[in-house]
Design an enzyme around this catalytic site. Structure first.
Site, PDB file in Angstrom:
ATOM      1  N   SER A  85       0.803  -1.225   0.000  1.00 36.30           N
ATOM      2  CA  SER A  85       0.000   0.000   0.000  1.00 36.30           C
ATOM      3  C   SER A  85       0.840   1.281   0.000  1.00 36.30           C
ATOM      4  O   SER A  85       0.498   2.214  -0.728  1.00 36.30           O
ATOM      5  CB  SER A  85      -0.971  -0.011   1.187  1.00 36.30           C
ATOM      6  OG  SER A  85      -1.912  -1.046   1.005  1.00 36.30           O
ATOM      7  N   LYS A  96      -9.570  -5.896  10.594  1.00 37.72           N
ATOM      8  CA  LYS A  96     -10.703  -5.316   9.857  1.00 37.72           C
ATOM      9  C   LYS A  96     -12.013  -5.369  10.649  1.00 37.72           C
ATOM     10  O   LYS A  96     -12.848  -4.477  10.530  1.00 37.72           O
ATOM     11  CB  LYS A  96     -10.876  -6.003   8.498  1.00 37.72           C
ATOM     12  CG  LYS A  96      -9.738  -5.689   7.525  1.00 37.72           C
ATOM     13  CD  LYS A  96     -10.003  -6.300   6.156  1.00 37.72           C
ATOM     14  CE  LYS A  96      -8.807  -6.108   5.245  1.00 37.72           C
ATOM     15  NZ  LYS A  96      -9.069  -6.540   3.871  1.00 37.72           N
ATOM     16  N   ASP A 123     -12.819  -3.066  -0.544  1.00 40.10           N
ATOM     17  CA  ASP A 123     -12.315  -4.313  -1.145  1.00 40.10           C
ATOM     18  C   ASP A 123     -13.219  -4.825  -2.275  1.00 40.10           C
ATOM     19  O   ASP A 123     -12.758  -5.147  -3.367  1.00 40.10           O
ATOM     20  CB  ASP A 123     -12.170  -5.401  -0.080  1.00 40.10           C
ATOM     21  CG  ASP A 123     -10.979  -5.173   0.835  1.00 40.10           C
ATOM     22  OD1 ASP A 123      -9.985  -4.577   0.378  1.00 40.10           O
ATOM     23  OD2 ASP A 123     -11.040  -5.596   2.005  1.00 40.10           O
ATOM     24  N   GLY A 137     -15.743 -19.751  -1.096  1.00 36.29           N
ATOM     25  CA  GLY A 137     -15.356 -19.254   0.220  1.00 36.29           C
ATOM     26  C   GLY A 137     -16.491 -18.493   0.871  1.00 36.29           C
ATOM     27  O   GLY A 137     -17.403 -17.996   0.180  1.00 36.29           O
ATOM     28  N   GLY A 175     -14.327 -13.545   5.440  1.00 35.21           N
ATOM     29  CA  GLY A 175     -14.419 -12.094   5.317  1.00 35.21           C
ATOM     30  C   GLY A 175     -14.256 -11.601   3.883  1.00 35.21           C
ATOM     31  O   GLY A 175     -14.948 -10.676   3.450  1.00 35.21           O
ATOM     32  N   ALA A 176     -13.349 -12.217   3.139  1.00 33.03           N
ATOM     33  CA  ALA A 176     -13.103 -11.771   1.765  1.00 33.03           C
ATOM     34  C   ALA A 176     -14.345 -11.987   0.905  1.00 33.03           C
ATOM     35  O   ALA A 176     -14.726 -11.122   0.111  1.00 33.03           O
ATOM     36  CB  ALA A 176     -11.908 -12.513   1.186  1.00 33.03           C
ATOM     37  N   ARG A 197     -16.215 -24.847   2.060  1.00 35.04           N
ATOM     38  CA  ARG A 197     -15.848 -26.125   2.687  1.00 35.04           C
ATOM     39  C   ARG A 197     -16.776 -26.428   3.868  1.00 35.04           C
ATOM     40  O   ARG A 197     -17.298 -27.526   3.999  1.00 35.04           O
ATOM     41  CB  ARG A 197     -14.386 -26.032   3.144  1.00 35.04           C
ATOM     42  CG  ARG A 197     -13.811 -27.281   3.722  1.00 35.04           C
ATOM     43  CD  ARG A 197     -12.346 -27.079   4.019  1.00 35.04           C
ATOM     44  NE  ARG A 197     -12.127 -25.956   4.953  1.00 35.04           N
ATOM     45  CZ  ARG A 197     -10.939 -25.545   5.349  1.00 35.04           C
ATOM     46  NH1 ARG A 197      -9.840 -26.124   4.890  1.00 35.04           N
ATOM     47  NH2 ARG A 197     -10.822 -24.539   6.190  1.00 35.04           N
ATOM     48  N   GLY A 225      -5.182 -11.379  -7.709  1.00 40.53           N
ATOM     49  CA  GLY A 225      -5.795 -10.253  -7.009  1.00 40.53           C
ATOM     50  C   GLY A 225      -4.996  -8.958  -7.027  1.00 40.53           C
ATOM     51  O   GLY A 225      -5.339  -8.023  -6.302  1.00 40.53           O
TER      52      GLY A 225
HETATM   53  P1  ATR Z   1     -10.729 -14.294   4.825  1.00 35.98           P
HETATM   54  O1  ATR Z   1     -11.052 -13.146   5.722  1.00 35.98           O
HETATM   55  O2  ATR Z   1      -9.464 -14.142   4.041  1.00 35.98           O
HETATM   56  O3  ATR Z   1     -11.883 -14.657   3.942  1.00 35.98           O
HETATM   57  P2  ATR Z   1     -11.340 -16.470   6.617  1.00 35.98           P
HETATM   58  O4  ATR Z   1     -12.483 -15.757   7.203  1.00 35.98           O
HETATM   59  O5  ATR Z   1     -10.409 -17.248   7.504  1.00 35.98           O
HETATM   60  O6  ATR Z   1     -10.379 -15.519   5.809  1.00 35.98           O
HETATM   61  O7  ATR Z   1     -11.913 -17.443   5.478  1.00 35.98           O
HETATM   62  C1  ATR Z   1     -11.097 -18.316   4.783  1.00 35.98           C
HETATM   63  C2  ATR Z   1     -11.958 -19.014   3.728  1.00 35.98           C
HETATM   64  O8  ATR Z   1     -11.143 -19.933   2.990  1.00 35.98           O
HETATM   65  C3  ATR Z   1     -13.082 -19.844   4.318  1.00 35.98           C
HETATM   66  O9  ATR Z   1     -14.159 -19.824   3.406  1.00 35.98           O
HETATM   67  C4  ATR Z   1     -12.435 -21.219   4.416  1.00 35.98           C
HETATM   68  O10 ATR Z   1     -13.368 -22.294   4.455  1.00 35.98           O
HETATM   69  P3  ATR Z   1     -14.013 -22.747   5.871  1.00 35.98           P
HETATM   70  O11 ATR Z   1     -15.104 -21.774   6.159  1.00 35.98           O
HETATM   71  O12 ATR Z   1     -14.521 -24.125   5.608  1.00 35.98           O
HETATM   72  O13 ATR Z   1     -12.878 -22.704   6.874  1.00 35.98           O
HETATM   73  C5  ATR Z   1     -11.675 -21.243   3.111  1.00 35.98           C
HETATM   74  N1  ATR Z   1     -10.578 -22.220   3.089  1.00 35.98           N
HETATM   75  C6  ATR Z   1      -9.405 -22.144   3.757  1.00 35.98           C
HETATM   76  N2  ATR Z   1      -8.611 -23.198   3.452  1.00 35.98           N
HETATM   77  C7  ATR Z   1      -9.313 -23.965   2.561  1.00 35.98           C
HETATM   78  C8  ATR Z   1      -9.038 -25.178   1.845  1.00 35.98           C
HETATM   79  N3  ATR Z   1      -7.879 -25.832   2.001  1.00 35.98           N
HETATM   80  N4  ATR Z   1      -9.990 -25.642   1.003  1.00 35.98           N
HETATM   81  C9  ATR Z   1     -11.157 -24.990   0.828  1.00 35.98           C
HETATM   82  N5  ATR Z   1     -11.474 -23.834   1.470  1.00 35.98           N
HETATM   83  C10 ATR Z   1     -10.569 -23.326   2.324  1.00 35.98           C
END
Ligand code: ATR
Length: 275
Positions: free
Chosen positions: A17, A66, A102, A127, A130-131, A152, A237
């Site tokens: 940034s 955040k 974002d 996913g 948060g993202a 997942r 990204g």
């Molecule tokens: P962020 O703020 O970056 O979105 P987060 O809230 O920790 O971080 O979310 C991570 C996301 O990646 C979640 O959707 C997570 O799935 P879960 O809700 O089942 O934990 C997903 N994720 C992380 N590792 C993964 C993997 N190996 N395969 C599939 N999904 C994954």
């Protein structure tokens, strides 16, 4: 004295940034100085309040703060409320204002740089963290016809769908995905550990574009996965990063910088680092 801004996080040493905002300031002629603010894990509020008391005008907020920034800010934009998270703080005379740029950055990168029309598009969002949450309202506002969320942990996808209460949103199991999406957005952190996202190859092959919300000097695991599956186009990204920064600059300064030259410069820097 220049108006002071910074990115607050832990860690922040790696943040791009400062280099992005220095380029924006130079390009627009805005008298802005932008630094890094490392806050201890339990010292976010103290660090922010000290920065503001010292005359700081605004902050970008990155991991892991955040959600705390959202809780701290007394006023929010609609998109920050929808995301439940703040990545941009502006210190107004009437109090701090929390925004989230974002998702808008993702939308702008898709539409302006990549020429992808979101209006009417069928989107698969991978996913439910948060993202992913931050991307939903901007994608809906850009006119997405529908957004299927696959995660997942299925319950988190269902929770997101319930929170937005929009008929265009649905939760889907990975093994129930058919090749029916024009755009696939990866908002999982699976690639951080080098893991593949369990999305069927046929879904990626049918999509016009696969977009990773993460970036790296080398090809990200999700971009590689999309390419190997035969997806027509894939991006990481980096464009979103530059666009969310431009949107923050606009929130602070009322001026939108040009992003294309900054994106090109960063991509070249990353390529040089990868060599
Ligand atoms: P962020 O703020 O970056 O979105 P987060 O809230 O920790 O971080 O979310 C991570 C996301 O990646 C979640 O959707 C997570 O799935 P879960 O809700 O089942 O934990 C997903 N994720 C992380 N590792 C993964 C993997 N190996 N395969 C599939 N999904 C994954």
């Amino acid at each position: 004295m220049s108006d002071r801004y910074a990115v607050v996080g832990n860690p922040v040493a790696h943040s791009r940034s400062p280099s992005i905002h220095a380029r924006f300031a130079h390009q627009t002629g805005e008298d802005v100085e932008y630094g890094r603010l490392l806050a201890p894990p339990d010292g976010f509020v103290e660090a922010v309040e000290r920065f503001r008391a010292d005359g700081g005008r605004g902050l970008n907020v990155t991991l892991p703060f955040k959600l705390e920034a959202f809780a701290w800010a007394p006023r929010h934009s609609a998109r920050a409320r929808a995301a439940g998270a703040v990545n941009t703080l502006r210190f107004d005379p009437g109090g701090a204002y929390g925004d989230n740029t974002d998702g808008a950055g993702l939308v702008r990168d898709l539409e302006s740089r990549l020429g992808f029309a979101l209006a009417g598009a069928s989107i698969l969002l991978l996913g439910a963290g948060g993202a992913a949450r931050g991307a939903i309202l901007p994608l809906l506002e850009a006119g997405a016809a529908r957004i299927a969320i696959a995660n997942r942990t299925a319950s988190r996808a269902l929770e997101l769908v319930a929170a937005f209460a929009d008929p265009r949103l649905e939760a889907r199991a990975f093994d129930a995905l058919a090749p029916e999406f024009e755009l696939v957005v990866n908002a999982t952190s699976a690639g951080v550990g080098g893991a593949r996202v369990p999305v069927p190859d046929a879904v990626l092959r049918r999509a016009a574009l696969a977009c990773d919300m993460y970036y790296a000097a080398r090809e990200t695991p999700f971009v590689a996965q999309a390419r190997e599956a035969g997806c027509a186009a894939a991006c990481d990204g980096l464009g979103m990063l530059v666009e969310q920064a431009a949107e923050s600059f606009l929130v602070w300064r009322g001026v939108r910088p040009l992003t294309a030259p900054v994106y090109e410069a960063l991509r070249a820097e990353l390529a040089a680092e990868a060599r």
